[in-house]
Scaffold this motif. Structure first.
Motif, PDB file in Angstrom:
ATOM      1  N   LYS A   3      44.988  44.315  40.462  1.00 42.87           N
ATOM      2  CA  LYS A   3      46.148  43.435  40.321  1.00 42.87           C
ATOM      3  C   LYS A   3      46.371  42.556  41.557  1.00 42.87           C
ATOM      4  O   LYS A   3      46.674  41.365  41.429  1.00 42.87           O
ATOM      5  N   GLN A   4      46.225  43.140  42.740  1.00 38.08           N
ATOM      6  CA  GLN A   4      46.495  42.368  43.952  1.00 38.08           C
ATOM      7  C   GLN A   4      45.446  41.288  44.164  1.00 38.08           C
ATOM      8  O   GLN A   4      45.759  40.142  44.508  1.00 38.08           O
ATOM      9  N   GLU A   5      44.176  41.628  43.947  1.00 36.21           N
ATOM     10  CA  GLU A   5      43.113  40.641  44.106  1.00 36.21           C
ATOM     11  C   GLU A   5      43.219  39.558  43.039  1.00 36.21           C
ATOM     12  O   GLU A   5      42.983  38.372  43.311  1.00 36.21           O
ATOM     13  N   LEU A   6      43.577  39.953  41.825  1.00 34.92           N
ATOM     14  CA  LEU A   6      43.761  38.978  40.750  1.00 34.92           C
ATOM     15  C   LEU A   6      44.872  37.994  41.107  1.00 34.92           C
ATOM     16  O   LEU A   6      44.728  36.780  40.951  1.00 34.92           O
ATOM     17  N   GLY A   7      45.988  38.518  41.607  1.00 37.14           N
ATOM     18  CA  GLY A   7      47.096  37.648  41.990  1.00 37.14           C
ATOM     19  C   GLY A   7      46.721  36.684  43.100  1.00 37.14           C
ATOM     20  O   GLY A   7      47.063  35.498  43.053  1.00 37.14           O
ATOM     21  N   ALA A   8      45.996  37.191  44.100  1.00 39.22           N
ATOM     22  CA  ALA A   8      45.583  36.328  45.212  1.00 39.22           C
ATOM     23  C   ALA A   8      44.617  35.248  44.737  1.00 39.22           C
ATOM     24  O   ALA A   8      44.688  34.091  45.176  1.00 39.22           O
ATOM     25  N   PHE A   9      43.718  35.621  43.846  1.00 41.29           N
ATOM     26  CA  PHE A   9      42.749  34.636  43.330  1.00 41.29           C
ATOM     27  C   PHE A   9      43.467  33.541  42.556  1.00 41.29           C
ATOM     28  O   PHE A   9      43.192  32.346  42.733  1.00 41.29           O
ATOM     29  N   ARG A  36      52.879  23.912  40.605  1.00 46.41           N
ATOM     30  CA  ARG A  36      53.919  24.931  40.546  1.00 46.41           C
ATOM     31  C   ARG A  36      53.509  25.994  39.531  1.00 46.41           C
ATOM     32  O   ARG A  36      52.741  25.740  38.603  1.00 46.41           O
ATOM     33  N   ARG A  37      54.046  27.191  39.698  1.00 46.13           N
ATOM     34  CA  ARG A  37      53.718  28.274  38.762  1.00 46.13           C
ATOM     35  C   ARG A  37      54.124  27.924  37.336  1.00 46.13           C
ATOM     36  O   ARG A  37      53.397  28.234  36.387  1.00 46.13           O
ATOM     37  N   GLU A  38      55.276  27.291  37.195  1.00 46.18           N
ATOM     38  CA  GLU A  38      55.725  26.953  35.844  1.00 46.18           C
ATOM     39  C   GLU A  38      54.817  25.929  35.180  1.00 46.18           C
ATOM     40  O   GLU A  38      54.658  25.920  33.951  1.00 46.18           O
ATOM     41  N   TYR A  50      55.787  35.681  33.036  1.00 49.25           N
ATOM     42  CA  TYR A  50      54.575  36.495  32.992  1.00 49.25           C
ATOM     43  C   TYR A  50      53.555  36.002  34.021  1.00 49.25           C
ATOM     44  O   TYR A  50      52.922  36.808  34.711  1.00 49.25           O
ATOM     45  N   TYR A  51      53.413  34.672  34.148  1.00 50.84           N
ATOM     46  CA  TYR A  51      52.449  34.159  35.120  1.00 50.84           C
ATOM     47  C   TYR A  51      52.877  34.522  36.542  1.00 50.84           C
ATOM     48  O   TYR A  51      52.040  34.891  37.375  1.00 50.84           O
ATOM     49  N   VAL A  52      54.173  34.423  36.837  1.00 52.72           N
ATOM     50  CA  VAL A  52      54.668  34.793  38.165  1.00 52.72           C
ATOM     51  C   VAL A  52      54.346  36.255  38.454  1.00 52.72           C
ATOM     52  O   VAL A  52      53.901  36.604  39.560  1.00 52.72           O
ATOM     53  N   GLY A  69      43.240  30.809  28.644  1.00 52.00           N
ATOM     54  CA  GLY A  69      44.241  29.759  28.830  1.00 52.00           C
ATOM     55  C   GLY A  69      44.495  29.471  30.296  1.00 52.00           C
ATOM     56  O   GLY A  69      44.601  28.307  30.710  1.00 52.00           O
ATOM     57  N   ILE A  70      44.567  30.529  31.101  1.00 54.46           N
ATOM     58  CA  ILE A  70      44.790  30.353  32.535  1.00 54.46           C
ATOM     59  C   ILE A  70      43.585  29.670  33.179  1.00 54.46           C
ATOM     60  O   ILE A  70      43.734  28.782  34.027  1.00 54.46           O
ATOM     61  N   ALA A  71      42.375  30.081  32.779  1.00 52.53           N
ATOM     62  CA  ALA A  71      41.163  29.470  33.329  1.00 52.53           C
ATOM     63  C   ALA A  71      41.130  27.978  33.036  1.00 52.53           C
ATOM     64  O   ALA A  71      40.753  27.168  33.895  1.00 52.53           O
TER      65      ALA A  71
END
Length: 285
Positions: A3-9, A36-38, A50-52, A69-71
């Motif tokens: 989770k932490q590495e995914l978030g940082a990436f 922006r995250r949104e 959810y993305y945040v 979708g994120i990619a």
């Protein structure tokens, strides 16, 4: 799922994008680089909350559809997209230790390439096998232990060289960046291998440059097509670089050659005659 590495990436990929690259207004009120995250959430068709939580390392495992979708929203390359799936635990990953034993047929092949400097590297950049011309061009690996034969340590920690030079190559900075990107994907494949995790820890703690590059979370390595060595015995040699993946053992066969009849081919032929002992016997060798 890391989770932490995914978030940082995700965060580093988001921050590298410019709003105008995606047809969005840049606006005067942006205080941080990138999207922006949104905005990413809208482009990926998921909720901002959810993305945040994904970037903060607090979200449950995303589905393959969400990752796709994120990619797309972050304009990830195929390599980056594969890395994203691996971090999320939706792609197959290797377990256990990376292999260091070289196939006998590859060992025999090394000796059949008298005009080509050839060597085999592990997933951790350790030189596992080499021919005589590779030793004459680079160094006599037979007198080195496994740590000293590791090209990643050589590049960042300057093993056996006070100045940290890497055989006088012209693209040392590019090679170091390449090492970081390859090691990041290697760590994803072998997350519990102490040989991999220990190497990354040593490089991160011992090299500010490695730490800076590592924190960029890049995984798209550019191919190195040529390389110039500044050799103490024969001067500059520019070689063609070919790296062949030995997928069954997660190793690479690296070949340095020069066009027939060129001055560089003649220099390699001279090195082949001189050999390691002849190079070492020269002043400064």
């Amino acid at each position: 799922m890391d989770k932490q590495e995914l978030g940082a990436f995700l965060r580093t990929r988001r921050e590298r994008l410019r709003p105008e690259d995606l047809g969005l207004p840049s606006g005067p009120r942006r205080r941080t680089p990138g999207l922006r995250r949104e905005e990413v959430a809208v482009l990926a068709h998921i909720s901002t909350e959810y993305y945040v939580r994904l970037e903060q390392g607090r979200a449950p495992r995303p589905s393959g559809e969400v990752l796709a979708g994120i990619a797309g929203a972050l304009r990830l390359t195929d390599v980056e997209s594969d890395h994203l799936h691996a971090l999320a635990g939706t792609a197959p990953s290797r377990t256990g230790l990376h292999r260091r034993d070289v196939r006998p047929s590859i060992l025999a092949l090394l000796e059949r390439l008298p005009q080509t400097a050839a060597f085999v590297t592990s997933a951790a950049f350790e030189v596992l096998a080499w021919n005589e011309l590779a030793a004459a061009l680079m160094e006599d690996f037979s007198v080195l232990g496994p740590l000293e034969r590791n090209l990643a340590r050589r590049a960042f920690l300057g093993s056996r060289k006070v100045d940290g030079s890497l055989y006088g190559v012209s693209d040392a900075a590019e090679f170091r960046h390449h090492v970081v990107m390859e090691l990041r994907t290697t760590l994803t494949r072998y997350p519990t291998d102490p040989g991999i995790t220990g190497l990354v820890d040593d490089l991160y703690d011992g090299s500010p440059e490695f730490a800076r590059l590592w924190d960029r979370h890049d995984v798209q390595a550019a191919p190195m097509l040529t390389k110039t060595f500044r050799h103490p015995a024969v001067g500059e040699i520019t070689v063609d670089c070919d790296s062949l993946a030995l997928t069954d053992r997660d190793q690479h066969l690296v070949l340095y050659s020069a066009p027939a009849g060129s001055r560089d081919a003649e220099a390699l032929a001279l090195l082949n005659v001189i050999g390691v002992e002849g190079v070492s016997a020269r002043p400064g060798g």
